[in-house]
Design a protein around this motif. Structure first.
Motif, PDB file in Angstrom:
ATOM      1  N   VAL A 231     -17.974   1.950  -0.814  1.00 53.31           N
ATOM      2  CA  VAL A 231     -17.428   0.846  -1.601  1.00 53.31           C
ATOM      3  C   VAL A 231     -16.938  -0.271  -0.685  1.00 53.31           C
ATOM      4  CG1 VAL A 231     -15.669   0.303  -3.302  1.00 53.31           C
ATOM      5  CG2 VAL A 231     -16.829   2.488  -3.368  1.00 53.31           C
ATOM      6  N   GLY A 232     -16.549   0.107   0.543  1.00 54.95           N
ATOM      7  CA  GLY A 232     -16.149  -0.893   1.525  1.00 54.95           C
ATOM      8  C   GLY A 232     -14.931  -1.672   1.083  1.00 54.95           C
ATOM      9  N   GLU A 233     -14.974  -2.982   1.348  1.00 56.10           N
ATOM     10  CA  GLU A 233     -13.776  -3.803   1.102  1.00 56.10           C
ATOM     11  C   GLU A 233     -13.514  -4.004  -0.394  1.00 56.10           C
ATOM     12  OE1 GLU A 233     -16.585  -4.893   2.487  1.00 56.10           O
ATOM     13  OE2 GLU A 233     -17.265  -6.625   1.331  1.00 56.10           O
ATOM     14  N   ARG A 234     -14.421  -3.571  -1.282  1.00 54.34           N
ATOM     15  CA  ARG A 234     -14.171  -3.685  -2.722  1.00 54.34           C
ATOM     16  C   ARG A 234     -12.932  -2.884  -3.116  1.00 54.34           C
ATOM     17  NH1 ARG A 234     -19.346  -5.510  -4.746  1.00 54.34           N
ATOM     18  NH2 ARG A 234     -18.798  -5.342  -6.913  1.00 54.34           N
ATOM     19  N   ILE A 235     -12.569  -1.936  -2.261  1.00 52.64           N
ATOM     20  CA  ILE A 235     -11.410  -1.081  -2.511  1.00 52.64           C
ATOM     21  C   ILE A 235     -10.124  -1.905  -2.672  1.00 52.64           C
ATOM     22  CG2 ILE A 235     -10.795  -0.687  -0.089  1.00 52.64           C
ATOM     23  CD1 ILE A 235     -10.376   2.233  -0.731  1.00 52.64           C
ATOM     24  N   PHE A 236     -10.087  -3.095  -2.046  1.00 51.90           N
ATOM     25  CA  PHE A 236      -8.856  -3.891  -2.073  1.00 51.90           C
ATOM     26  C   PHE A 236      -8.730  -4.747  -3.329  1.00 51.90           C
ATOM     27  CE2 PHE A 236      -9.986  -3.491   2.513  1.00 51.90           C
ATOM     28  CZ  PHE A 236      -8.998  -2.581   2.837  1.00 51.90           C
ATOM     29  N   ASP A 237      -9.773  -4.831  -4.140  1.00 51.61           N
ATOM     30  CA  ASP A 237      -9.729  -5.678  -5.332  1.00 51.61           C
ATOM     31  C   ASP A 237      -8.646  -5.206  -6.306  1.00 51.61           C
ATOM     32  OD1 ASP A 237     -11.170  -7.765  -7.091  1.00 51.61           O
ATOM     33  OD2 ASP A 237     -11.098  -5.985  -8.379  1.00 51.61           O
ATOM     34  N   THR A 238      -7.911  -6.172  -6.859  1.00 54.10           N
ATOM     35  CA  THR A 238      -6.791  -5.985  -7.805  1.00 54.10           C
ATOM     36  C   THR A 238      -5.668  -5.062  -7.316  1.00 54.10           C
ATOM     37  OG1 THR A 238      -7.866  -4.257  -9.102  1.00 54.10           O
ATOM     38  CG2 THR A 238      -8.099  -6.507  -9.908  1.00 54.10           C
ATOM     39  N   ILE A 239      -5.606  -4.777  -6.010  1.00 47.87           N
ATOM     40  CA  ILE A 239      -4.404  -4.130  -5.474  1.00 47.87           C
ATOM     41  C   ILE A 239      -3.444  -5.271  -5.137  1.00 47.87           C
ATOM     42  CG2 ILE A 239      -3.446  -2.692  -3.632  1.00 47.87           C
ATOM     43  CD1 ILE A 239      -5.357  -1.113  -5.394  1.00 47.87           C
ATOM     44  N   ALA A 240      -2.397  -5.437  -5.964  1.00 48.51           N
ATOM     45  CA  ALA A 240      -1.511  -6.596  -5.837  1.00 48.51           C
ATOM     46  C   ALA A 240      -0.656  -6.488  -4.574  1.00 48.51           C
ATOM     47  CB  ALA A 240      -0.618  -6.695  -7.062  1.00 48.51           C
TER      48      ALA A 240
ATOM     49  N   ASP B 230      -5.638   6.665  -7.305  1.00 46.73           N
ATOM     50  CA  ASP B 230      -6.868   7.418  -7.056  1.00 46.73           C
ATOM     51  C   ASP B 230      -7.938   6.577  -6.371  1.00 46.73           C
ATOM     52  OD1 ASP B 230      -5.770   9.605  -8.097  1.00 46.73           O
ATOM     53  OD2 ASP B 230      -6.896   9.601  -9.982  1.00 46.73           O
ATOM     54  N   LEU B 231      -7.930   5.265  -6.669  1.00 45.06           N
ATOM     55  CA  LEU B 231      -8.949   4.395  -6.079  1.00 45.06           C
ATOM     56  C   LEU B 231      -8.731   4.224  -4.582  1.00 45.06           C
ATOM     57  CD1 LEU B 231      -9.042   1.601  -8.800  1.00 45.06           C
ATOM     58  CD2 LEU B 231     -10.573   3.536  -8.550  1.00 45.06           C
ATOM     59  N   LEU B 232      -7.508   4.509  -4.132  1.00 40.28           N
ATOM     60  CA  LEU B 232      -7.202   4.333  -2.707  1.00 40.28           C
ATOM     61  C   LEU B 232      -7.344   5.646  -1.946  1.00 40.28           C
ATOM     62  CD1 LEU B 232      -4.124   1.954  -3.022  1.00 40.28           C
ATOM     63  CD2 LEU B 232      -6.468   1.346  -2.457  1.00 40.28           C
ATOM     64  N   LEU B 233      -7.849   6.673  -2.623  1.00 38.27           N
ATOM     65  CA  LEU B 233      -8.114   7.940  -1.949  1.00 38.27           C
ATOM     66  C   LEU B 233      -9.599   7.994  -1.620  1.00 38.27           C
ATOM     67  CD1 LEU B 233      -6.162  10.474  -4.188  1.00 38.27           C
ATOM     68  CD2 LEU B 233      -5.324   9.146  -2.261  1.00 38.27           C
ATOM     69  N   VAL B 234      -9.919   8.353  -0.393  1.00 36.17           N
ATOM     70  CA  VAL B 234     -11.323   8.498  -0.018  1.00 36.17           C
ATOM     71  C   VAL B 234     -11.523   9.947   0.375  1.00 36.17           C
ATOM     72  CG1 VAL B 234     -13.128   7.736   1.561  1.00 36.17           C
ATOM     73  CG2 VAL B 234     -11.434   6.099   0.744  1.00 36.17           C
ATOM     74  N   GLY B 235     -12.410  10.623  -0.345  1.00 38.10           N
ATOM     75  CA  GLY B 235     -12.597  12.054  -0.101  1.00 38.10           C
ATOM     76  C   GLY B 235     -11.301  12.826  -0.299  1.00 38.10           C
ATOM     77  N   GLY B 236     -10.457  12.360  -1.245  1.00 38.42           N
ATOM     78  CA  GLY B 236      -9.208  13.053  -1.543  1.00 38.42           C
ATOM     79  C   GLY B 236      -8.055  12.692  -0.631  1.00 38.42           C
ATOM     80  N   LYS B 237      -8.343  11.948   0.434  1.00 31.13           N
ATOM     81  CA  LYS B 237      -7.261  11.595   1.377  1.00 31.13           C
ATOM     82  C   LYS B 237      -6.927  10.115   1.267  1.00 31.13           C
ATOM     83  CE  LYS B 237      -9.527  13.680   4.675  1.00 31.13           C
ATOM     84  NZ  LYS B 237     -10.421  14.699   4.871  1.00 31.13           N
ATOM     85  N   PRO B 238      -5.634   9.767   1.366  1.00 32.85           N
ATOM     86  CA  PRO B 238      -5.262   8.359   1.234  1.00 32.85           C
ATOM     87  C   PRO B 238      -5.726   7.530   2.444  1.00 32.85           C
ATOM     88  CG  PRO B 238      -3.336   9.682   1.756  1.00 32.85           C
ATOM     89  CD  PRO B 238      -4.465  10.638   1.533  1.00 32.85           C
ATOM     90  N   ILE B 239      -5.991   6.249   2.213  1.00 36.75           N
ATOM     91  CA  ILE B 239      -6.312   5.360   3.323  1.00 36.75           C
ATOM     92  C   ILE B 239      -5.022   5.088   4.104  1.00 36.75           C
ATOM     93  CG2 ILE B 239      -8.264   4.308   2.143  1.00 36.75           C
ATOM     94  CD1 ILE B 239      -6.428   1.889   1.593  1.00 36.75           C
ATOM     95  N   ASP B 240      -5.178   4.692   5.371  1.00 43.54           N
ATOM     96  CA  ASP B 240      -4.017   4.488   6.238  1.00 43.54           C
ATOM     97  C   ASP B 240      -3.903   2.993   6.559  1.00 43.54           C
ATOM     98  OD1 ASP B 240      -1.939   5.253   8.117  1.00 43.54           O
ATOM     99  OD2 ASP B 240      -3.421   4.747   9.669  1.00 43.54           O
ATOM    100  N   VAL B 241      -2.797   2.362   6.160  1.00 44.82           N
ATOM    101  CA  VAL B 241      -2.638   0.918   6.348  1.00 44.82           C
ATOM    102  C   VAL B 241      -1.531   0.665   7.360  1.00 44.82           C
ATOM    103  CG1 VAL B 241      -2.205  -1.275   5.178  1.00 44.82           C
ATOM    104  CG2 VAL B 241      -3.334   0.582   3.956  1.00 44.82           C
ATOM    105  N   ARG B 242      -1.855  -0.010   8.474  1.00 46.50           N
ATOM    106  CA  ARG B 242      -0.847  -0.297   9.520  1.00 46.50           C
ATOM    107  C   ARG B 242      -0.810  -1.772   9.851  1.00 46.50           C
ATOM    108  NH1 ARG B 242      -0.971   4.915  12.995  1.00 46.50           N
ATOM    109  NH2 ARG B 242      -0.523   6.307  11.230  1.00 46.50           N
TER     110      ARG B 242
ATOM    111  N   PHE C 227       0.830  -1.208   0.000  1.00 47.46           N
ATOM    112  CA  PHE C 227       0.000   0.000   0.000  1.00 47.46           C
ATOM    113  C   PHE C 227       0.864   1.258   0.000  1.00 47.46           C
ATOM    114  CE2 PHE C 227      -3.221  -3.086   0.970  1.00 47.46           C
ATOM    115  CZ  PHE C 227      -4.331  -2.585   0.301  1.00 47.46           C
ATOM    116  N   ASP C 228       2.025   1.199   0.672  1.00 51.05           N
ATOM    117  CA  ASP C 228       2.959   2.334   0.621  1.00 51.05           C
ATOM    118  C   ASP C 228       3.346   2.626  -0.831  1.00 51.05           C
ATOM    119  OD1 ASP C 228       2.918   2.681   3.292  1.00 51.05           O
ATOM    120  OD2 ASP C 228       4.846   1.711   3.712  1.00 51.05           O
ATOM    121  N   VAL C 229       3.626   1.547  -1.576  1.00 45.03           N
ATOM    122  CA  VAL C 229       4.047   1.712  -2.958  1.00 45.03           C
ATOM    123  C   VAL C 229       2.922   2.317  -3.794  1.00 45.03           C
ATOM    124  CG1 VAL C 229       4.682   0.473  -5.061  1.00 45.03           C
ATOM    125  CG2 VAL C 229       5.734  -0.146  -2.877  1.00 45.03           C
TER     126      VAL C 229
END
Lengths: 340, 581
Positions: free
Chosen positions: B173-182, B144-156, B130-132
């Motif tokens: 969109v919920g967990e659909r956000i993770f689809d095809t993020i390798a 862009d798909l990982l931005l919500v309201g213009g701000k990036p999601i935070d993965v820890r 996700f950092d990459v």
């Protein structure tokens, strides 16, 4: 020999007259769509009916779309429609209908598609004939234009040599090397968006001519340059013959041998070139027919299997090329004027 | 409260497969049992065609469908959208839970996950991936798909097998956000990323063994421009319903075949095993032969539409266009054009009957979001004529339509020269509108010139385009419906909504993205569809079915309507009997 020459000339004139008069000769409006009769095969013209009786006047049977398989038709010979000259047919025009006089057709409501129909249910025969008018006139004029430019520039370069040769040869190389794709895109952007058929026609002709002159020019330059080194040319020039005289008497007569085959190659090439141009919005737009667009839509392998009649323009193209070739052959021996 | 957990979903799936197995084992007729004596068999290979080879082996940079076709087989995501059910299912994550405010996702990784080089895959790799994707210098198309309201999601990372993802605001969109993020191997790419060399890593010239992922296959051979050979990943995490290893196939070969016709001919010649996108006429010609299985996955998500130029163009620089825009802005004119178009003929001519007519952007294939209440009037020239009369148009004696000033109504329609279906649609529209006395000139241009005129110079009358296919969720079409979006084709990237109904659509689309329940989102998006149908800024035309074919012996061949249409379940494909080549 004279008779053969006359015969071929009559054929050439007749073909061109038919092609030029196409819109008045065809049984259908080339853009009219009968969508329920898409991909109908060529109509069979009968002279003998189911009872084995002969009819002097040929007729076609009614065709019915098959309910099971789309785009398959069955012939129903219980309903017969006779072929007639000068028939009034009604066609849809807007939400009204219009009556128009056709040179030949069948009784209503029968349909006679001599070369079948395309995917929109348009009569291929009418489209091929009307398309020939556009494509043939356009490509022949473009060939004439590029040959004229090629002969003038090539013979100048070949005969004069030196700086003129360097300039013309350089220009030839440049034209052959230019990235035409991008130039065409740029040219298209500079033009108005929608072009009338006449505008499109002139533009395509000019473009094909402008692109096409380089090869003939190269060829002519080579022929003239090598002929110029002959002793009889040197003799003529030493005897005081002027440049136009030498060109006309000794050099240019050698050109038809190389130019005629080249022209014959260029005609079909330019017809297809028009298809490429339509990719850039410069071709003849639908629904107007042209051989280029007709051939482009027949390029799919499925068509070869299922709707072979869409290849009709290929037959036309081959016929036209053979015709010109025969004409060129009969004209080859002896002085030009006396042979006509 | 846990809204949806993958664990319970998996158990449901397992229970389902047990039930299915029971049906197959007990209820199947004897003949079928003879045909499939030993269940799925391992081994063999399939050959598929792609138009162009992948542009990269770096999944972060993959943008086009051809590249994804290969890379999505080499890499896996945390949560995956099942291409057939269009619902999410656990992938590298074995389960997940959502906090009550919908802002925090806790994701549990499967135990014993390994990359295709045998190295373990842990929470560190997930955080790294996700950092990459989120790093701006990488320019990942999916950022862009990982931005919500213009701000990036935070993965820890929480522990080795648990990751916590925080959304900046509630996200429908919920967990659909993770689809095809390798999920990427940190042990391979970490150094390159630290040196900011990641965009230059894993190019098409990379050695095959250096490409490491968690997908069903790994790269074995790459002959540029000719073929790409993938081999079975021995460390693949997914198991079949009997607990057996997947994938069944030993090899998957992609060959480059530049045209659809060439692909089809090579399929018929036995050189290719699957064709993912057939045209209607190709399907028709296959139905008469044996040795093939064909499938109609139903209406695709693609929607084709005609739209008029409703931009605020400068009347001084484009005077002729500005006059014509007076017609285009008249809603009754747009409704009349829509009423005159023969959509049924489009389906039968363009798609040979393998498609469906459209009156809205959502096709029947997308049952979740399809608005059943939308009016779908049949073609009627009478209604079209009445609408034009009401709007003040009249007819000359020769049948040509003229406006209030007596000007004949004529306009041009842009169409991509390379799109045969859309060119055919244009030909049908030209003929249909001629019956109203409207003159249409079809202008085929190359795709880039079309986009340039629509989005930049805005010098055109009308245009036919097609969209859709990425995902079934309406969020992918945000740029189409928001008036500020660059795919808001009739008036792209507007500074403010030009009409009250566009303003309403803007607000509905913004509401649905943060709505919490599906029912709320559906009500909001149904209203968007209704508004579009009411004002017709786009006149929807037709949508093709997804048609596919494979050799007869291939089992589990189940084409879907989301890409990749046929290889989405490649790990489950196997040969019931070897193909004759």
């Amino acid at each position: 020999m004279i008779r053969a020459r006359r015969a071929i000339l009559i054929v050439v004139v007749a073909v061109h007259a038919i092609v030029l008069a196409a819109p008045w000769l065809v049984p259908y409006d080339p853009a009219a769509q009968q969508r329920l009769l898409a991909f109908a095969p060529p109509s069979r013209v009968h002279a003998i009916d189911a009872q084995g009786r002969w009819h002097l006047r040929p007729f076609v049977c009614a065709i019915e779309p098959s309910t099971a398989i789309p785009f398959r038709y069955t012939e129903d010979c219980s309903r017969r429609y006779f072929v007639r000259w000068l028939v009034r047919r009604t066609t849809a025009a807007g939400f009204t209908t219009r009556e128009s006089l056709r040179l030949f057709s069948v009784d209503e409501p029968g349909e006679m598609f001599l070369f079948g129909t395309d995917e929109f249910g348009r009569d291929v025969f009418s489209r091929v004939l009307v398309g020939a008018r556009i494509s043939l006139v356009m490509s022949i004029s473009a060939v004439c234009l590029s040959l004229a430019l090629g002969v003038v520039l090539g013979s100048l370069a070949g005969y004069m040599g030196g700086t003129v040769d360097a300039i013309v040869s350089g220009a030839t190389e440049l034209v052959l090397a230019l990235p035409w794709l991008y130039l065409l895109l740029a040219a298209r952007a500079a033009m108005p968006l929608s072009l009338t058929p006449t505008e499109a026609f002139v533009i395509i002709m000019a473009l094909l001519g402008a692109i096409g002159w380089a090869r003939p020019a190269r060829l002519v330059r080579a022929v003239v340059a090598s002929a110029r080194a002959n002793d009889y040319v040197t003799a003529a020039r030493t005897a005081g013959a002027s440049t136009p005289h030498v060109l006309r008497r000794h050099l240019l007569p050698q050109l038809p041998v190389v130019l005629v085959p080249l022209a014959l190659q260029l005609v079909p090439q330019f017809i297809l070139g028009e298809t490429t141009l339509s990719l850039f919005g410069l071709g003849v737009p639908e629904p107007a027919p042209s051989w280029g667009t007709l051939l482009a839509s027949a390029q799919r392998p499925q068509v070869l299997v299922e709707a072979w009649w869409l290849l009709a323009p290929v037959v036309g193209l081959v016929g036209i090329c053979v015709m010109y070739y025969t004409l060129a052959r009969t004209l080859r021996s002896g002085p030009l004027v006396s042979r006509l | 409260m846990s809204v949806s957990t993958g664990a319970s979903r998996t158990s449901v799936v397992r229970a389902g497969s047990v039930a299915l197995c029971l049906v197959v084992c007990l209820g199947a007729p004897a003949t079928q049992r003879r045909a499939e004596p030993a269940g799925p068999t391992h081994g063999g290979q399939i050959v598929v065609a792609e138009r162009t080879p992948p542009s990269t082996f770096n999944p972060v940079l993959a943008a086009d469908a051809q590249t994804h076709a290969v890379l999505d087989r080499l890499f896996a995501d945390l949560v995956h959208i099942n291409r057939q059910t269009l619902k999410t299912e656990p992938a590298l994550a074995s389960s997940w839970s959502v906090s009550t405010d919908g802002l925090e996702y806790t994701i549990n990784l499967r135990p014993d996950l390994k990359f295709s080089d045998g190295h373990p895959c842990t929470a560190d790799d997930v955080v790294f991936s996700f950092d990459v994707y989120l790093d701006e210098s990488v320019h990942a198309p999916q950022r862009d798909l990982l931005l919500v309201g213009g701000k990036p999601i935070d993965v820890r990372k929480k522990d080795d097998k648990t990751i916590v993802v925080k959304m900046p605001e509630p996200y429908a969109v919920g967990e659909r956000i993770f689809d095809t993020i390798a999920i990427l191997p940190k042990h391979v790419l970490g150094e390159a990323f630290a040196k900011r060399a990641l965009p230059r890593t894993w190019g098409v010239d990379a050695p095959p063994e250096s490409i490491v992922g968690t997908g069903p296959f790994r790269l074995r051979e790459n002959v540029p421009g000719q073929r790409i050979v993938l081999e079975r990943n021995p460390y693949y995490w997914k198991r079949d319903r009997d607990g057996g290893t997947l994938p069944y196939l030993d090899r998957l070969v992609f060959v480059t075949v530049p045209s659809s016709d060439a692909e089809f001919l090579r399929f018929k010649a036995g050189e290719i095993d699957i064709v993912s996108q057939l045209t209607g006429d190709q399907l028709a010609s296959l139905s008469s032969g044996s040795g093939y299985q064909t499938a109609d996955a139903g209406p695709s998500l693609q929607y084709n539409f005609l739209f008029f130029n409703l931009n605020d163009v400068n009347a001084a620089t484009l005077p002729a266009l500005a006059t014509r825009q007076r017609w285009f802005r008249e809603e009754k004119f747009r409704h009349a054009v829509s009423a005159a178009i023969d959509r049924a003929a489009m389906v039968s001519i363009v798609y040979r009957g393998q498609g469906e007519p459209l009156w809205g952007p959502v096709t029947r294939g997308n049952a979740t979001w399809y608005n059943r209440a939308l009016p779908r009037p049949a073609r009627s020239l009478e209604r079209a004529r009445a609408l034009l009369k009401e709007a003040g148009f009249s007819w000359r004696d020769d049948g040509a339509l003229k406006d209030q000033d007596g000007k004949p109504v004529e306009f041009s329609v842009l169409v991509q020269a390379t799109s045969v279906p859309r060119k055919q649609m244009a030909t049908i529209i030209e003929n249909d509108l001629a019956q109203l006395g409207i003159g249409v000139t079809i202008v085929p241009l190359d795709s880039r010139a079309v986009v340039d005129r629509v989005q930049r110079t805005r010098d055109y009358d009308a245009c036919i385009l097609g969209l859709g296919g990425g995902d079934a969720d309406p969020n992918v079409d945000m740029p189409v419906w928001l008036s500020s979006g660059d795919h808001h084709f009739w008036n792209p990237s507007a500074a403010k909504p030009a009409t009250p109904w566009e303003a309403e659509i803007d607000s509905l689309m913004r509401q649905q993205i943060s709505a919490r329940t599906f029912a709320d989102r559906k009500t909001l998006f149904d209203r968007v569809q209704a508004l579009i149908a009411e004002h017709e800024p786009m006149i929807f035309l037709a949508s093709p079915d997804i048609l596919a074919a494979a050799r007869a012996g291939l089992a589990n061949f189940k084409p879907a309507i989301l890409p990749h249409y046929t290889l989405w379940n490649v790990e489950e494909l196997y040969w019931r009997q070897a193909p004759d080549r």
